[in-house]
Design an enzyme around this catalytic site. Structure first.
Site, mmCIF file in Angstrom:
data_model
loop_
_atom_site.group_PDB
_atom_site.id
_atom_site.type_symbol
_atom_site.label_atom_id
_atom_site.label_comp_id
_atom_site.label_asym_id
_atom_site.label_seq_id
_atom_site.Cartn_x
_atom_site.Cartn_y
_atom_site.Cartn_z
ATOM 1 C CG ASP A 415 -2.433 0.843 0.936
ATOM 2 O OD1 ASP A 415 -2.606 1.488 -0.194
ATOM 3 O OD2 ASP A 415 -2.688 0.707 2.301
ATOM 4 C CD GLU A 418 -0.166 5.805 -3.354
ATOM 5 O OE1 GLU A 418 -0.934 5.304 -3.337
ATOM 6 O OE2 GLU A 418 -0.195 6.672 -2.039
ATOM 7 C CG ASP A 481 -7.640 4.131 -0.539
ATOM 8 O OD1 ASP A 481 -8.128 3.182 -0.454
ATOM 9 O OD2 ASP A 481 -7.912 4.590 0.528
#
Length: 760
Positions: A415, A418, A481
């Site tokens: 995960d 970024e 998400d």
């Protein structure tokens, strides 16, 4: 980034200089170097006090031509750089006739007439694909004095642009401003987790901008007839990739930047997670796993999200002993039930973790210019960032992860990656602006290579959120998400189709949506869509995604479509092998499969799953779905109903069906065993034959369950009212003509040829 104010003026503080003509040429056997002043030179005095651009042109592979424009060549090149594993030196061939220079790369040709004003023309098959004209090559400075290199390539009438990563904005990029800049922005904004500086058009070519930092695109937006791309740098490099078909463009682009590894076949089954901030412990895990078993829903992978670790200490790879007192035993017990285990990680180290001080002392954490560790409180309090440019830091991080794998974890959800700062100093001296996008590549590569080392070739598998160009080599990626409603489901599909047109072969999403809680209707429709995706995971944030929380019918739908996906496993594995060897994605935008059908050009609410199955998810409460049917007779795999195209169809479906149409003249192999994704696929395989025209023939392979290669091959040919099947399979097999209720013909193992009746 826009530099002009309309067509005639510049924006306040901006200046621009464009290549005006060719002043000099150096032509070699495989390379052309052009020297381009930014004004027309009438005499010697015009060569003074004015820039001269250097434009190099070459071919790294057949069908690909590179162009590099440099203003000041003395700037420091600190990296990182995209790796181009498919690049081959000396691929192109230069020809010169008078004032005309040509660089050929297969059917693709770059043509330059040095007697004319500046003009780079890319042609193939006697047709101009695109060109860089009077504003096509140059540089600009903005109001802050920053220097940008820019390129413009012409768009033809009716030319549409696709790609640029997993983008959730309108599917066709024309008219959009796109910044290639990693961001944790969800799925409902212009930001994206997976930013890829590659686009393709419906005119037979794609363009890859070879710059890992921020690339700013104006796609028919600053100048409506141009795609402009600019970088804050002294150099700009791009590659024009010829097709002519979209599939061939992707083949060539992925050959250049890397093709995806082949995921293990067990990953095709259903994944279930703990969800994110929900309460869970071993009892919860057992309740979920047991609940699926009791309700007849086969489960392949169980995922443990963030809170398998202690709060405030992510990511230290230590189990929360209060919640999971016997993690090794728990994982062993789960694996005894045939499950694979996935665990969540990220590349950050929270200050409370003992790893923070260990990493700080050793220099493994990214630092600021003053030598202090870069930290902030978003996500984890005082968190720092592992510096993957430091080989020792990479080994330290993967060494901790190796211990987790030793506990029994099979695959990893990588995960984040970024929100990478630019006010830092990297161990290897990398440019912080260029490293912002590239960091995720180092992170995912490090984890993937460890998994390949520990688990073996063909067993490595990520569930990754962020990526840049080349990241397709480390599958699988999921959409991030999203909210839990139909709009979010549709925007997720848009993003996945866009990512597929950007060179990524495998893609997934959170079934039911991540944020919020879906209605039972949304959940059931998302289950259908999710189990007809390349990989399928039930996951949420603050609420669970176990089907019984959404009603008895949700359980039925989840069971039915999980069993269907298991039966489709040999078909999907064949599509996965194809993605691995060619770069063609498993989930395909309609324009990729039907480039000559104008109606397919803008479709983003349906897709091809592999070669032969059209999927149109339902996005409405009442079950109404509108979708486009290409030419021919298509057969619903679930109902046997036939739809003849080309035309638009409008139907209403209950929760047990949706438009899942088999292509005309297709043969879809279905496994006999629907209880698991991996079985002896060739043993008892059912070949579902759909709308075979007289004279049609098709060769179908049943793939091996691991690696490449075939377990069995079948050749089918229709002649009048007879269907002839020849095969090398030693196993029993079946042929069913038409839908699920069509005529079934069974043959024992060893039957090498059979002549079967085909209804006229």
């Amino acid at each position: 980034m826009k530099f002009t104010d309309g067509y005639w003026l510049m924006r306040p503080g901006c200046t621009a200089r464009y290549a005006a003509e060719v002043a000099d040429v150096r032509a070699e056997e495989h390379r052309i170097t052009l020297y381009a002043p930014v004004k027309h030179v009438r005499g010697r005095g015009d060569t003074l006090n004015s820039p001269l651009l250097t434009v190099e042109c070459w071919s790294p592979a057949e069908g690909v031509i590179g162009v590099r424009t440099t203003h000041h060549a003395g700037s420091v090149r600190r990296g990182p750089e995209f790796a181009l594993p498919g690049a081959e030196p000396r691929s192109g061939k230069v020809r010169r006739e008078g004032d005309v220079l040509e660089l050929g790369a297969g059917e693709l040709t770059l043509r330059i007439d040095t007697s004319r004003p500046w003009h780079l023309e890319f042609t193939a098959g006697g047709r101009v694909l695109t060109s860089a004209g009077e504003r096509g090559t140059g540089f600009a400075t903005d109001a802050d004095g920053r220097h940008h290199m820019l390129g413009q390539l012409a768009l033809g009438v009716g030319e549409l642009v696709y790609g640029l990563g997993e983008r959730f904005t309108p599917f066709v990029r024309n008219g959009q401003v796109v910044d290639i800049w990693q961001a944790d922005g969800g799925t409902s904004s212009e930001q994206a987790y997976k930013n890829i500086p590659f686009h393709l058009t419906n005119r037979g070519y794609g363009v890859f901008v070879n710059h890992p930092g921020k690339v700013s695109y104006e796609v028919g937006s600053e100048s409506v007839g141009q795609v402009q791309f600019s970088v804050e740098d002294q150099e700009l490099e791009y590659y024009v990739v010829h097709g002519p078909t979209p599939k061939e463009i992707l083949r060539r682009y992925t050959a250049l930047t890397g093709r995806p590894a082949l995921p293990p076949a067990w990953a095709l089954g259903l994944w279930l997670t703990t969800s994110f901030t929900t309460d869970y412990d071993e009892a919860t895990v057992n309740r979920f796993v047991g609940g699926m078993l009791e309700r007849g829903i086969p489960l392949s992978v169980f995922h443990l999200d963030c809170f398998w670790m202690r709060e405030y200490q992510w990511c230290d790879f230590d189990w929360d002993a209060g919640t999971f007192p016997d993690p090794v035993g728990m994982l062993a017990r789960l694996k005894q039930q045939g499950l694979r285990i996935s665990a969540w990680i990220n590349p950050y180290i929270a200050q409370k973790s003992a790893l923070f001080e260990e990493g700080r002392r050793a220099g493994y954490l990214v630092r600021r210019a003053d030598g202090s560790v870069w930290q902030w409180d978003l996500w984890q309090p005082g968190m720092a960032l592992v510096d993957f440019t430091n080989p020792a830091a990479r080994d330290w991080y993967t060494g901790r992860l190796r211990g987790l794998l030793a506990h029994g974890v099979d695959c990893v959800k990588t995960d984040f990656g970024e929100r990478i700062p630019t006010d830092v100093v990297w161990h290897d001296g990398s440019d912080p602006e260029r490293m912002h996008n590239y960091y995720t590549h180092l992170y995912n590569r490090a984890v993937f290579e460890l998994l390949r080392e520990e688990r073996g070739e063909g067993e490595a598998l990520l569930f990754a959120r962020s990526a840049t160009a080349g990241g397709q080599q480390y599958p699988v990626h999921w959409g991030g998400d999203c909210e839990s409603h139909f709009n979010a489901m549709a925007e997720s599909l848009r993003g996945g189709l866009s990512l597929g047109l950007s060179g990524f072969g495998f893609w997934s999403h959170d079934i039911g949506g991540f944020e919020g809680t879906p209605t039972p209707t949304v959940f059931k429709r998302w289950v259908q869509f999710g189990l007809l995706s390349s990989h399928s995971r039930l996951h949420g944030s603050k609420s669970y995604r176990v089907p019984w929380d959404y009603g008895d019918e949700a359980v039925e739908v989840t069971r039915e479509f999980t069993l269907l996906k298991h039966r489709l496993a040999p078909y999907l594995q064949r599509a996965a092998q194809h993605a691995h060897t060619t770069g063609i994605p498993v989930m395909r935008a309609m324009v990729l499969e039907f480039p000559d059908d104008p109606a397919a050009a803008t479709l983003d609410r349906q897709y091809l799953l592999g070669d032969d199955l059209l999927v149109a998810p339902v996005f409405t409460d009442d079950g109404t779905v509108e979708y486009y049917v290409p030419e021919g007779t298509w057969t619903n795999l679930l109902t046997g109903q036939q739809v003849v195209g080309p035309r638009w169809a409008r139907e209403r479906h209950g929760f047990h069906t949706l438009p899942l149409l088999a292509r005309p003249d297709s043969v879809v192999p279905l496994a006999a065993d629907d209880r698991r994704p991996v079985s002896a696929w060739a043993d008892g395989v059912e070949l579902r034959v759909h709308a075979f025209a007289d004279g049609a023939e098709r060769t179908v392979t049943v793939p091996r369950t691991e690696g490449l290669g075939d377990a069995a091959r079948f050749h089918l040919r229709r002649t009048g009212e007879r269907l002839t099947v020849t095969t090398d399979s030693p196993h029993p097999w079946h042929v069913r003509v038409g839908g699920p209720d069509g005529a079934l013909h069974s043959r024992p193992g060893g039957t090498q040829e059979a002549h079967l009746p085909y209804p006229g």
